[in-house]
Write a protein that holds these residues in place. Structure first.
Motif: not given
Length: 217
Positions: A75-102
């Motif tokens: 449901d959520v990818l909690l994005v910190g500083k210097e995140p992993g590119m693979s996880k960010v890319t995968q999360a963006r490809s999931k329609p139901g996933c929200i990217l959020m910072n702390l």
């Protein structure tokens, strides 16, 4: 709330606690959260684990479930500083996933708001406000090409980097992503080089074989 010194800043990060103020206990119940990057605002740990234990504890204190990998159930990818590119890319490809910072997550919890549904306009607004200045260099192990880390961003194409950052060059980001086509792709900071060229001989033993070292942040 818990006050934690914000590293590099003259202020304190205020970590919300269930039941205090407007923060609603259990408001993350049923939500699956994945962490990526480091969270120096929270402190604790070191290296690629900086702040992660406290970030996990924060999510779990509100009833959320923290897993290690992005999937269709995230449901959520909690994005910190210097995140992993693979996880960010995968999360963006999931329609139901929200990217959020702390800061965003803390704001939603402190205000007593339930997180918006994935794919909604509110979810897209949160995702579009996540700014990524650089990606993780990953683990450094051995010599040769791996002496500067094994992060995916170091060998990614301009298009792949743009997509991960949130810039829609080819209409790849859905309507909830909030990205706009730029005239020029901004330059990302290069992943930081580790201070030591070779990892300790025992490092390999510390990394389970099942972990995919192509992007482990």
């Amino acid at each position: 709330t818990a006050l934690v010194p914000a590293m590099g800043k003259g202020s304190l990060f205020v970590a919300p606690r269930p039941g205090q103020g407007l923060a609603v206990a259990g408001c993350l119940s049923g939500k699956t959260v994945v962490l990526t990057g480091i969270f120096p605002e929270l402190g604790g740990g070191a290296g690629l684990d900086l702040g992660k234990a406290k970030a996990r504890a924060l999510v779990e204190s509100f009833g959320g479930r923290v897993t290690s990998a992005v999937s269709g159930k995230t449901d959520v990818l909690l994005v910190g500083k210097e995140p992993g590119m693979s996880k960010v890319t995968q999360a963006r490809s999931k329609p139901g996933c929200i990217l959020m910072n702390l800061s965003q997550l803390s704001g939603e919890l402190t205000a007593g708001r339930a997180l918006p549904g994935g794919g909604s306009a509110d979810a897209g607004a949160l995702t579009s406000e996540v700014n990524i200045a650089s990606f993780s260099a990953g683990y450094a192990h051995g010599g040769g090409a791996n002496r500067f880390g094994n992060g995916l961003a170091a060998k990614a194409s301009t298009e792949a980097l743009a997509y991960a950052v949130g810039i829609d060059l080819q209409g790849l980001i859905g309507p909830g992503g909030g990205a706009q086509k730029p005239k020029q792709v901004p330059k990302l900071a290069a992943p930081p080089k580790p201070k030591v060229e070779k990892a300790p001989a025992t490092l390999a033993a510390l990394i389970p074989e099942q972990i995919d070292l192509t992007d482990c942040c």
